[in-house]
Motif scaffolding. Structure first.
Motif, PDB file in Angstrom:
ATOM      1  N   GLN B 280     -20.955  24.497  42.898  1.00 50.40           N
ATOM      2  CA  GLN B 280     -22.092  25.408  42.783  1.00 50.40           C
ATOM      3  C   GLN B 280     -21.650  26.846  42.543  1.00 50.40           C
ATOM      4  N   ARG B 281     -20.566  26.973  41.787  1.00 46.18           N
ATOM      5  CA  ARG B 281     -20.130  28.303  41.349  1.00 46.18           C
ATOM      6  C   ARG B 281     -20.664  28.527  39.933  1.00 46.18           C
ATOM      7  N   ILE B 282     -21.084  29.748  39.675  1.00 49.27           N
ATOM      8  CA  ILE B 282     -21.687  30.040  38.373  1.00 49.27           C
ATOM      9  C   ILE B 282     -20.610  30.087  37.301  1.00 49.27           C
ATOM     10  N   THR B 283     -20.850  29.335  36.212  1.00 53.45           N
ATOM     11  CA  THR B 283     -19.885  29.342  35.109  1.00 53.45           C
ATOM     12  C   THR B 283     -20.484  29.891  33.828  1.00 53.45           C
ATOM     13  N   LEU B 284     -21.793  29.980  33.783  1.00 49.29           N
ATOM     14  CA  LEU B 284     -22.449  30.524  32.586  1.00 49.29           C
ATOM     15  C   LEU B 284     -23.670  31.321  33.044  1.00 49.29           C
ATOM     16  N   PHE B 285     -23.848  32.479  32.419  1.00 51.15           N
ATOM     17  CA  PHE B 285     -24.932  33.358  32.852  1.00 51.15           C
ATOM     18  C   PHE B 285     -25.393  34.110  31.613  1.00 51.15           C
ATOM     19  N   ASN B 286     -26.458  33.687  31.000  1.00 51.13           N
ATOM     20  CA  ASN B 286     -26.847  34.270  29.700  1.00 51.13           C
ATOM     21  C   ASN B 286     -27.588  35.595  29.885  1.00 51.13           C
ATOM     22  N   GLN B 287     -27.944  36.203  28.729  1.00 48.77           N
ATOM     23  CA  GLN B 287     -28.611  37.514  28.788  1.00 48.77           C
ATOM     24  C   GLN B 287     -29.947  37.434  29.499  1.00 48.77           C
ATOM     25  N   GLY B 288     -30.626  36.299  29.275  1.00 46.43           N
ATOM     26  CA  GLY B 288     -31.912  36.105  29.951  1.00 46.43           C
ATOM     27  C   GLY B 288     -31.721  36.179  31.467  1.00 46.43           C
ATOM     28  N   ALA B 289     -30.643  35.540  31.920  1.00 46.72           N
ATOM     29  CA  ALA B 289     -30.365  35.556  33.352  1.00 46.72           C
ATOM     30  C   ALA B 289     -30.043  36.975  33.812  1.00 46.72           C
ATOM     31  N   GLU B 290     -29.286  37.689  32.962  1.00 45.89           N
ATOM     32  CA  GLU B 290     -28.960  39.076  33.309  1.00 45.89           C
ATOM     33  C   GLU B 290     -30.235  39.886  33.487  1.00 45.89           C
ATOM     34  N   LYS B 291     -31.164  39.671  32.549  1.00 45.09           N
ATOM     35  CA  LYS B 291     -32.397  40.443  32.575  1.00 45.09           C
ATOM     36  C   LYS B 291     -33.232  40.084  33.811  1.00 45.09           C
ATOM     37  N   ILE B 292     -33.320  38.784  34.061  1.00 45.13           N
ATOM     38  CA  ILE B 292     -34.198  38.325  35.137  1.00 45.13           C
ATOM     39  C   ILE B 292     -33.620  38.688  36.505  1.00 45.13           C
ATOM     40  N   PHE B 293     -32.308  38.495  36.672  1.00 40.60           N
ATOM     41  CA  PHE B 293     -31.746  38.682  38.009  1.00 40.60           C
ATOM     42  C   PHE B 293     -31.152  40.074  38.221  1.00 40.60           C
ATOM     43  N   GLY B 294     -30.868  40.795  37.130  1.00 43.48           N
ATOM     44  CA  GLY B 294     -30.330  42.143  37.287  1.00 43.48           C
ATOM     45  C   GLY B 294     -28.826  42.177  37.459  1.00 43.48           C
ATOM     46  N   TYR B 295     -28.192  41.003  37.511  1.00 39.84           N
ATOM     47  CA  TYR B 295     -26.728  40.975  37.563  1.00 39.84           C
ATOM     48  C   TYR B 295     -26.199  40.896  36.143  1.00 39.84           C
ATOM     49  N   SER B 296     -25.023  41.494  35.901  1.00 36.87           N
ATOM     50  CA  SER B 296     -24.387  41.260  34.616  1.00 36.87           C
ATOM     51  C   SER B 296     -23.662  39.927  34.712  1.00 36.87           C
ATOM     52  N   ALA B 297     -23.394  39.327  33.546  1.00 38.88           N
ATOM     53  CA  ALA B 297     -22.710  38.029  33.528  1.00 38.88           C
ATOM     54  C   ALA B 297     -21.377  38.149  34.259  1.00 38.88           C
ATOM     55  N   ARG B 344     -33.515  38.826  43.054  1.00 42.51           N
ATOM     56  CA  ARG B 344     -32.855  39.728  42.113  1.00 42.51           C
ATOM     57  C   ARG B 344     -31.745  40.496  42.802  1.00 42.51           C
ATOM     58  N   LYS B 345     -30.996  41.220  41.992  1.00 45.52           N
ATOM     59  CA  LYS B 345     -29.878  42.000  42.540  1.00 45.52           C
ATOM     60  C   LYS B 345     -30.389  43.010  43.564  1.00 45.52           C
ATOM     61  N   ASP B 346     -31.565  43.581  43.287  1.00 45.58           N
ATOM     62  CA  ASP B 346     -32.086  44.591  44.208  1.00 45.58           C
ATOM     63  C   ASP B 346     -32.739  43.969  45.443  1.00 45.58           C
ATOM     64  N   GLY B 347     -32.625  42.659  45.569  1.00 43.92           N
ATOM     65  CA  GLY B 347     -33.131  42.017  46.775  1.00 43.92           C
ATOM     66  C   GLY B 347     -34.564  41.538  46.667  1.00 43.92           C
ATOM     67  N   THR B 348     -35.277  41.944  45.617  1.00 41.35           N
ATOM     68  CA  THR B 348     -36.662  41.496  45.492  1.00 41.35           C
ATOM     69  C   THR B 348     -36.697  40.030  45.077  1.00 41.35           C
ATOM     70  N   GLU B 349     -37.797  39.392  45.468  1.00 39.00           N
ATOM     71  CA  GLU B 349     -37.940  37.977  45.144  1.00 39.00           C
ATOM     72  C   GLU B 349     -38.997  37.817  44.062  1.00 39.00           C
TER      73      GLU B 349
END
Lengths: 127, 790
Positions: B280-297, B344-349
């Protein structure tokens, strides 16, 4: 046998009037009316009606809040409350039962059956 | 190469060459011997000749001497002397030719005898000359004779010997010659044999070679055949390989493009696409994920999936994924049992919709989660549910009244002509009206807000439209004893007349419904033409003296079913859609609508409409006004005369009789996106103030028709204007007492010529920013409007 007294709570004047005429004409009950939750609390405490017919969607204090207040108040705790509401989606109905409401009657209601439905819910005998 | 020449051949050649050399050498030897023998023969012959000569010469000399002796003639002496010379010469020659010792000895004897003889001869001669006695002559002659004989004897011996030698030599030569011939022939024979042998061997070799050559040739031909076959085969294979290579290259290229496309698709997908490994370690994180979660890949890859899940769900999630990992399903929706929440990265759900799939490659499991942020959809769903719920309520309520009333009447329990019966009929009729209005409004707004709606624009006179609207609300106004104060400016508009009338009716009936008996409702129109007609707009205001609208409702009353709740029993409520319809109509005409309200004093609804290409009515209402396009979002200030946190632009009333200066100031305000109204006289200023309730009054003191003091005095007396922020802009310095007379709300004083336009603008903006009203706002207002639906 004393005449049963019912408090009809609805912000819609026409609903109050129609319900009042129905219940008085069909069942011969005495009908009190209130246009808001706040007014209903006062009248219920003062007049001690046998039952309360309560609308849900009212400006200001809504029906469910009014019901809770009635339950919290020892002076009105014992008065059975029946909802008369247009807000009767299935989720709502479930919610109402859990809250301890005796029955829910949907708007539009059948004017001739209204009294019967109330009596049935409260185990009153219709004369 | 040595291998190719057989050994016997080399030996044969060697022998043959040796034999030839031997033969040559032997022949040479024999010839040498022959030549030597020949020379020896010649020598012997020469010696014999010499001996003969010597003998002969001596005889000559003896003869000459005798002759001399006899004759005394000197001539015989000459021959004698010549003979002596010759003898010496011959003897010397003979000495050279003689070789062996025997001959040498004989030769010395010979010489000795010759010398004796010669001496003997010589002795005679002087005798003769000296006249020797003839007695001695015979002695001398005898002696000479003897010597001569001896000489002859020696010569004969030598001759014999020489002849013997010569015979021996000839014999030896013959033997030697025969030997040479024999050897020569033997060797030649040997050579011939060898040559024959060599020929045989060579021929054999040649034949063998020829066979070998033929075999080789055949083999070479075979080989060439095979080579060419093999070459053809190879070239075919090569061609095949080339094709395969090309195909592979194409496939690779296609794969690369496909991969790039895949990566691109992955990246641009709006959804989050996240892969995790078995741990359960992240191996792929696309731009959509970056946008949604606020983390960079970069941040996310390698982290646990827990990073993206609210902590309280982490355990459950892990469990679900483990279950899914063991299960047989290839993919499934997440959150079938409960809503999925992301963090999200800022803690919001946020609520999410997600599906998970697994891919097993060589015992390595990859899970891919595709996740979509459904916050917006949830909101829309909620809005939709609320709308349906409200509509349901709004429909059921009048229906309940109708159904109840008619049911009672139909039952016969009540007489229709009884008091209660009549009331029930009235209720039924009114409720039916309300229902009809509601349904009309719902259909209306759905239509207006849909893309299909087209405003049916025509050129129409605003005055006519206002008249139509007033006709429809007049009875309502009369009923509640409300006065209508309406202006009818003859402005040509390019609008949908029915829609504009509908909007005016909505606004007027709203105003009437919330007015008390004896109140007035005003409708005013301002033409705010600037420059070309295309830029011109009209501003319509509908003002009432009702209770006003709470600040927090100023925006929302234009939303559907957002009536300001009425807690009194007056049945104001309309459909709850009137203002929403108004807003839609205005927007369809590219105008704006907003409301100002002062609690307890009343509300003013404003809307603007572009005049369009039909305007010929600048200055139509006799008031010079200039505006800029009102698009400003007013800087965050709260409440007050309307600078609530809405999108409504700030309004400035500029009172200035100098047109040039006014235009400069208007430009300044325009720069700040404020709506500017311009009054040239004191009277105009008062009139406009009433109509627009400005957010800021910019006032010159010296004016025609009532100066600045008069304007301020008038405003001070009016409740909704006395607190207007004021910027006094005078040509002369004002005294303290003058300043005291010129106070409204926040007031600033500027002197013309002492401030720059920028400073001026800054002061004005500062005043606008300061606007904060602290009035409590608790009034009731309803947005529903149609008088007939009230």
């Amino acid at each position: 046998m004393t005449v049963r007294q019912i408090l009809v709570v609805d912000n819609e004047e026409y609903i109050q009037e129609v319900a009042k005429i129905c219940l008085e004409t069909v069942a011969g009950w005495q009908v009190l009316t209130a246009s808001s939750g706040e007014a209903a609390l006062k009248i219920a405490e003062a007049e001690q009606p046998d039952a309360i017919l309560l609308d849900v969607m009212m400006p200001g204090m809504d029906g469910l809040t009014t019901f809770q207040k009635l339950q919290e108040n020892a002076a009105t705790h014992h008065i059975p409350v029946i909802l008369l509401t247009a807000k009767i989606q299935s989720s709502d109905r479930q919610n109402y039962e859990q809250m301890g409401l005796r029955a829910t009657i949907a708007k539009p209601f059948d004017p001739l059956e209204l009294a019967k439905q109330i009596a049935q819910a409260l185990d009153w005998s219709m004369t | 190469m040595t291998r190719l020449i057989p050994k016997p051949l080399i030996v044969g050649f060697g022998l043959a060459i040796t034999a030839v050399i031997l033969n040559g050498w032997l022949s040479y030897q024999n010839i040498n011997t022959l030549v030597a023998n020949e020379q020896k023969e010649a020598n012997s012959q020469l010696i014999l000749n010499q001996l003969e000569q010597i003998l002969s010469t001596i005889k000559d000399a003896a003869l000459g001497q005798r002759s001399y002796l006899l004759t005394k003639d000197n001539r015989y002496l000459v021959s004698y002397q010549a003979a002596v010379t010759d003898i010496n010469h011959h003897v010397a020659s003979l000495q050279q030719g003689v070789e062996d010792s025997t001959q040498q000895r004989q030769l010395r004897q010979l010489q000795h005898q010759v010398n004796n003889k010669l001496n003997a001869l010589q002795n005679i001669v002087p005798w003769q000359q000296q006249d020797l006695s003839p007695a001695i002559q015979p002695d001398l002659l005898a002696q000479g004779q003897r010597i001569l004989t001896e000489l002859q004897q020696i010569v004969t011996e030598m001759k014999t010997r020489e002849k013997n030698t010569l015979a021996q030599q000839v014999k030896a030569s013959q033997v030697s010659f025969q030997q040479a011939i024999t050897v020569f022939f033997l060797v030649a024979l040997l050579n011939l044999g060898l040559l024959a042998l060599l020929y045989y061997v060579m021929r054999r070799n040649f034949l063998t070679n020829q066979q070998v050559q033929m075999a080789l040739h055949q083999a070479k031909a075979d080989l060439e055949q095979r080579v060419s076959e093999r070459t053809a085969e190879l070239s075919q294979i090569n061609h095949q390989l080339q094709i395969e290579l090309d195909e592979r290259r194409q496939v690779q290229e296609a794969l690369r493009i496909s991969q790039a496309r895949f990566v691109g698709i992955l990246d641009i997908a709006g959804d989050a696409i996240i892969s995790i490994d078995g741990n359960q370690r992240i191996t792929l994180f696309n731009q959509g994920a970056e946008k949604i979660f606020g983390y960079s890949a970069q941040e996310a890859i390698g982290q646990s999936l827990d990073l993206l899940i609210p902590p309280r769900f982490v355990q459950t999630h892990r469990q679900h994924i483990n279950e899914f990992s063991r299960g047989s399903a290839q993919s499934r929706c997440m959150g079938e049992r409960q809503e999925v929440l992301g963090q999200r990265k800022d803690g919001t759900e946020f609520p999410a919709e997600a599906s998970i799939s697994k891919l097993k490659l060589e015992e390595e499991v990859t899970f891919t989660v595709i996740l979509r942020d459904i916050t917006d959809r949830k909101q829309v769903e909620q809005m939709k549910n609320e709308f349906v719920s409200i509509v349901s309520h709004e429909l059921r309520t009048p229906l309940a009244s109708i159904h109840g009333a008619l049911g009672m009447l139909a039952s016969g329990l009540l007489k229709t002509d009884s008091e209660q019966g009549k009331r029930l009929l009235e209720i039924a009729v009114n409720s039916t009206d309300r229902l009809v209005c509601l349904i009309n409004d719902i259909l209306d707004i759905e239509w207006i807000e849909s893309d299909r709606a087209k405003m049916e624009r025509t050129v129409c006179d605003l005055a006519d439209l206002i008249k139509k609207a007033v006709d429809r609300v007049q009875s309502l106004a009369d009923k509640v004893n409300v006065t209508l104060s309406i202006s009818y400016p003859p402005i040509q508009l390019w609008v949908d007349p029915d829609r504009i009338v509908q909007m005016l009716v909505n606004l007027l009936s709203n105003a009437i419904k919330f007015s008390s008996a004896g109140n007035t409702v005003w409708l005013d129109v301002m033409d705010r033409s600037v420059g070309s007609p295309q830029d011109s707009t009209i501003l319509v205001s509908v003002r009432d003296q009702g209770r006003g609208i709470p600040v927090d409702k100023l925006d929302s009353i234009f939303e559907r079913f957002q009536q300001v709740d009425s807690s009194d029993s007056r049945n104001h409520d309309g459909t709850g859609l009137g203002l929403a319809i108004c807003r839609s109509i205005v927007q369809q005409h590219h105008g704006q609508i907003w409301v100002d309200s002062v609690l307890g004093k009343g509300s003013t609804f404003y809307f603007t409409l572009p005049i369009g290409s039909t305007s010929q009515n600048a200055e139509a209402i006799g008031i010079a006004q200039k505006t800029v396009q009102p698009t400003l979002k007013v800087p965050q200030s709260q409440g007050g005369y309307g600078l609530e946190k809405t999108t409504r632009p700030a309004r400035v009333l500029l009172v200035e009789d100098d047109t040039a200066l006014a235009n400069l100031l208007i430009m300044q305000f325009e720069h700040q996106n404020m709506i500017t109204f311009h009054a040239k006289t004191g009277q105009e200023a008062i009139h406009l103030s009433q109509q627009i309730a400005p957010d800021l009054l910019v006032l010159d003191i010296i004016l025609p028709e009532g100066d600045g003091f008069a304007v301020v005095e008038w405003l001070q007396k009016h409740d909704h204007l006395y607190n207007t922020p004021l910027l006094v802009y005078s040509a002369k310095d004002l005294s303290e007492s003058e300043r005291n007379r010129l106070r409204l709300g926040d007031t600033e004083f500027l002197t013309k010529g002492r401030v720059t336009l920028q400073e001026f603008e800054q002061r004005a903006m500062a005043l606008l920013h300061k606007l904060t009203k602290h009035e409590a706002v608790e009034t009731n207002h309803d947005s529903s409007t149609d008088p007939s639906c009230g």
